[in-house]
Write a protein that holds these residues in place. Structure first.
Motif, short mmCIF file in Angstrom:
data_model
loop_
_atom_site.label_atom_id
_atom_site.label_comp_id
_atom_site.label_asym_id
_atom_site.label_seq_id
_atom_site.Cartn_x
_atom_site.Cartn_y
_atom_site.Cartn_z
N LEU A 89 -6.13 34.73 -75.34
CA LEU A 89 -5.08 35.76 -75.47
C LEU A 89 -5.69 37.15 -75.64
CD1 LEU A 89 -2.46 33.99 -77.78
CD2 LEU A 89 -2.19 34.57 -75.35
N SER A 90 -6.76 37.25 -76.42
CA SER A 90 -7.34 38.56 -76.70
C SER A 90 -8.09 39.12 -75.49
CB SER A 90 -8.28 38.50 -77.91
OG SER A 90 -9.35 37.60 -77.68
N ILE A 91 -8.87 38.28 -74.79
CA ILE A 91 -9.58 38.80 -73.61
C ILE A 91 -8.66 38.85 -72.40
CG2 ILE A 91 -11.80 37.91 -74.42
CD1 ILE A 91 -11.59 35.72 -72.27
N GLY A 92 -7.46 38.26 -72.53
CA GLY A 92 -6.53 38.21 -71.41
C GLY A 92 -5.31 39.09 -71.59
N PRO A 93 -4.12 38.50 -71.68
CA PRO A 93 -2.88 39.27 -71.60
C PRO A 93 -2.59 40.19 -72.78
CG PRO A 93 -2.40 36.98 -72.13
CD PRO A 93 -3.85 37.04 -71.79
N CYS A 94 -3.18 39.93 -73.94
CA CYS A 94 -2.85 40.77 -75.10
C CYS A 94 -3.69 42.04 -75.20
CB CYS A 94 -3.01 39.95 -76.39
SG CYS A 94 -1.77 38.65 -76.55
N LEU A 95 -4.93 42.00 -74.72
CA LEU A 95 -5.79 43.18 -74.83
C LEU A 95 -6.57 43.47 -73.55
CD1 LEU A 95 -7.28 42.72 -78.43
CD2 LEU A 95 -5.53 44.32 -77.72
N ASN A 332 1.69 49.74 -70.42
CA ASN A 332 2.48 50.96 -70.49
C ASN A 332 2.49 51.59 -71.88
OD1 ASN A 332 4.24 51.86 -67.95
ND2 ASN A 332 3.83 49.67 -67.81
N MET A 333 1.85 50.94 -72.83
CA MET A 333 1.65 51.59 -74.13
C MET A 333 0.65 52.73 -74.00
SD MET A 333 1.61 48.54 -76.98
CE MET A 333 0.05 47.90 -76.38
N GLY A 334 -0.20 52.66 -72.97
CA GLY A 334 -1.23 53.67 -72.79
C GLY A 334 -2.55 53.23 -73.38
N LEU A 335 -3.64 53.70 -72.81
CA LEU A 335 -4.97 53.25 -73.22
C LEU A 335 -5.25 53.52 -74.69
CD1 LEU A 335 -7.74 52.11 -72.49
CD2 LEU A 335 -8.42 54.41 -71.77
N THR A 336 -4.91 54.71 -75.18
CA THR A 336 -5.22 55.07 -76.57
C THR A 336 -4.53 54.13 -77.55
OG1 THR A 336 -5.50 57.39 -75.92
CG2 THR A 336 -5.15 56.93 -78.26
N LYS A 337 -3.26 53.80 -77.29
CA LYS A 337 -2.52 52.89 -78.19
C LYS A 337 -3.06 51.47 -78.10
CE LYS A 337 1.90 55.34 -78.52
NZ LYS A 337 3.35 55.28 -78.24
N ILE A 338 -3.43 51.04 -76.89
CA ILE A 338 -4.00 49.70 -76.72
C ILE A 338 -5.28 49.58 -77.52
CG2 ILE A 338 -5.09 48.11 -75.06
CD1 ILE A 338 -3.12 49.16 -72.96
N LEU A 339 -6.13 50.59 -77.44
CA LEU A 339 -7.38 50.58 -78.19
C LEU A 339 -7.12 50.60 -79.70
CD1 LEU A 339 -9.58 53.01 -76.06
CD2 LEU A 339 -9.50 50.51 -76.00
N ALA A 340 -6.09 51.33 -80.12
CA ALA A 340 -5.76 51.39 -81.55
C ALA A 340 -5.30 50.03 -82.07
CB ALA A 340 -4.68 52.44 -81.79
N ILE A 341 -4.53 49.32 -81.25
CA ILE A 341 -4.05 47.98 -81.64
C ILE A 341 -5.19 46.97 -81.61
CG2 ILE A 341 -2.56 46.06 -80.90
CD1 ILE A 341 -0.56 48.16 -79.91
N LEU A 346 -9.40 42.68 -83.20
CA LEU A 346 -10.80 42.32 -83.02
C LEU A 346 -11.53 42.22 -84.36
CD1 LEU A 346 -11.63 44.44 -79.86
CD2 LEU A 346 -11.27 41.98 -80.00
N ASN A 347 -11.11 43.04 -85.34
CA ASN A 347 -11.71 42.94 -86.67
C ASN A 347 -11.42 41.59 -87.32
OD1 ASN A 347 -12.90 45.43 -86.64
ND2 ASN A 347 -11.31 46.47 -87.82
N ALA A 348 -10.32 40.97 -86.93
CA ALA A 348 -9.97 39.64 -87.46
C ALA A 348 -10.76 38.54 -86.76
CB ALA A 348 -8.47 39.40 -87.31
N ILE A 349 -10.91 38.65 -85.45
CA ILE A 349 -11.52 37.58 -84.65
C ILE A 349 -13.04 37.67 -84.57
CG2 ILE A 349 -11.58 36.49 -82.37
CD1 ILE A 349 -8.75 37.46 -81.93
N TYR A 350 -13.55 38.89 -84.46
CA TYR A 350 -14.98 39.08 -84.18
C TYR A 350 -15.90 38.47 -85.24
CZ TYR A 350 -17.42 41.54 -80.43
OH TYR A 350 -18.11 41.85 -79.28
N PRO A 351 -15.63 38.70 -86.55
CA PRO A 351 -16.52 38.09 -87.56
C PRO A 351 -16.57 36.56 -87.46
CG PRO A 351 -15.18 39.80 -88.55
CD PRO A 351 -14.63 39.59 -87.17
N ILE A 352 -15.43 35.94 -87.14
CA ILE A 352 -15.39 34.49 -86.98
C ILE A 352 -16.28 34.06 -85.82
CG2 ILE A 352 -13.91 32.50 -86.49
CD1 ILE A 352 -11.61 34.05 -87.81
N GLN A 391 -5.37 47.01 -92.56
CA GLN A 391 -5.51 48.15 -91.65
C GLN A 391 -4.17 48.54 -91.02
OE1 GLN A 391 -8.70 47.74 -88.75
NE2 GLN A 391 -9.97 46.70 -90.25
N VAL A 392 -3.27 47.57 -90.88
CA VAL A 392 -1.95 47.88 -90.31
C VAL A 392 -0.89 48.02 -91.39
CG1 VAL A 392 -2.46 46.83 -88.09
CG2 VAL A 392 -1.47 45.41 -89.89
#
Length: 446
Positions: A89-95, A332-341, A346-352, A391-392
């Motif tokens: 989901l993270s490398i695909g449709p969500c991000l 359509n959220m735009g690149l800046t918002k996608i990166l912010a989300i 990624l902070n949740a998944i990456y350490p795992i 963070q959110v």
């Protein structure tokens, strides 16, 4: 025991590099360089750890383990299923896919959009056309995408080299002043910025692909496959470090001239336009768009193939429709918002992912112990998820307060100490259980 020839080893190394180096990897180093300024190389040292080191180790770890599913099952079968889905989901449709769809808009359309035309409407039209083409190609992804990839990756690398030479001939300026968190903790900030490439997560899927590629060339012995994977990883890693360094340098020298950009796509466009004028920027934009298109097609294809194996009710073709449509909406959220989300996700998944790789590399010591794997991932996951929720703006009362007291938590690395504690505790419990079993066996034999 057969080994690959130098030529085949180089080809596998380049293949691994091309898997990692998508269009998105272009935007983070220049943006980091622009923000870090004089602290750019301190930040890049740690960026290399999470954007190059762990991705290469991830490929090796998965090759050693025989696939992501086998590696994740050492923690727990339920965890293996959930974690694999989260990765796709993270490398695909969500991000990943929405990011690839919005990136070219920032480079191709946004800089040249007349003020009379709504940027929101233009983004909608662009992403609609972009994902219609991506959907059409994903229905039958054959040699077209592969050929485009073989042409585009060398073209992108050549353009980066030309930009670097151009910057030497027509200097952008000196390194600017460090900004934001790069002023006080550039090393930690660079480490966390490496998460955004998503390559450590992607590596957990690439590992088996590289292992199969090596085996297809006649290397059957498992030790030889792993050693060849390491060598291929060193080739890919070296190339990534060189390219990232060039891009970071370009970004750092642009800081004083082009301040206030919102993302790396804008930084790179500004640099290219300054050096070569609009023709150079347009050429980069066209190649960048095609590269993003092939990346999107590859991700839509692989994710659709995976999700179609989870249920018989939704076919591959329908999954391509679902993923293309959902990715267009999110783009359509735009690149800046996608990166912010993407940052808290990624902070949740990456350490795992990092700790799963570390455990796999130390498996000769732990011998697939579910106790060691389970406690390490549990301790890591709890802290990384709590940190991401905070963070959110979501706090979990006592749990959040407890995590706040952890070393490095305020810097985004609060999971490190709990991960080490979980690993140590799991190893102690494993050792005690083994001694107990051995003592009982000894008593029964007497």
């Amino acid at each position: 025991m057969k080994n690959l020839s130098k030529k085949d080893l180089l080809l596998v190394g380049l293949m691994l590099f091309s898997l990692f180096f998508g269009a998105g990897n272009l935007i983070f180093p220049p943006f980091l360089g622009q923000a870090a300024g004089v602290e750019v190389w301190t930040a890049m040292l740690s960026f290399f750890i999470t954007a190059v080191g762990f991705p290469i180790l991830g490929v090796v770890a998965v090759a050693k383990s025989g696939g992501l599913a086998n590696l994740a099952k050492r923690v727990n079968p339920v965890f293996a299923g959930i974690f694999t889905v989260l990765i796709y989901l993270s490398i695909g449709p969500c991000l990943g896919i929405p990011r690839a769809g919005s990136l070219p808009f920032e480079m191709v359309v946004a800089p040249y959009l007349p003020q009379s035309i709504s940027k929101t409407l233009a983004l909608l039209v662009f992403t609609l056309v972009f994902f219609m083409v991506a959907y059409w190609l994903s229905l039958s992804p054959t040699k077209l995408v592969n050929r485009m990839g073989k042409v585009l990756t060398p073209s992108l690398l050549l353009l980066i080299l030309v930009m670097f030479v151009g910057a030497l001939v027509k200097p952008l300026g000196n390194y600017g002043a460090a900004t934001g968190e790069y002023v006080t903790s550039p090393f930690v900030k660079g480490f966390l910025e490496g998460y955004l490439t998503m390559d450590t997560i992607a590596a957990l899927n690439f590992g088996i692909v590289i292992a199969l590629a090596i085996k297809s060339k006649g290397v059957k012995d498992e030790k030889a496959v792993v050693s060849t994977t390491i060598k291929a990883g060193m080739i890919a890693g070296t190339l990534l470090i060189i390219i990232y360094s060039i891009l970071a340098h370009l970004g750092a020298t642009s800081g004083g001239r082009f301040g206030g950009t919102q993302n790396g796509a804008q930084t790179l466009t500004n640099v290219t336009t300054y050096i070569f004028g609009k023709p150079g920027a347009v050429l980069l934009a066209v190649i960048f768009t095609l590269a993003c298109l092939t990346t999107s097609v590859g991700l839509i294809t692989s994710c659709s193939q995976y999700f179609s194996t989870l249920t018989n009710k939704i076919s591959y073709k329908n999954w391509t429709r679902i993923l293309s449509l959902s990715s267009m909406i999110l783009a359509n959220m735009g690149l800046t918002k996608i990166l912010a989300i993407s940052v808290p996700v990624l902070n949740a998944i990456y350490p795992i992912a990092i700790m799963l790789i570390v455990l796999a590399m130390l498996d000769k010591i732990f011998k697939e112990s579910s106790m060691v794997y389970g406690l390490t991932i549990l301790f890591t996951g709890v802290v990384s998820v709590v940190d991401s929720l905070q963070q959110v703006g979501i706090k979990l009362g006592f749990v959040t307060n407890l995590c706040d007291g952890l070393p490095l938590y305020a810097k985004g690395l609060g999971w490190v100490v709990p991960a080490i504690v979980g690993m140590f505790l799991g190893a102690v419990i494993k050792s005690v259980k083994e001694k107990s079993v051995n003592n009982k066996a000894l008593e029964n034999s007497i």
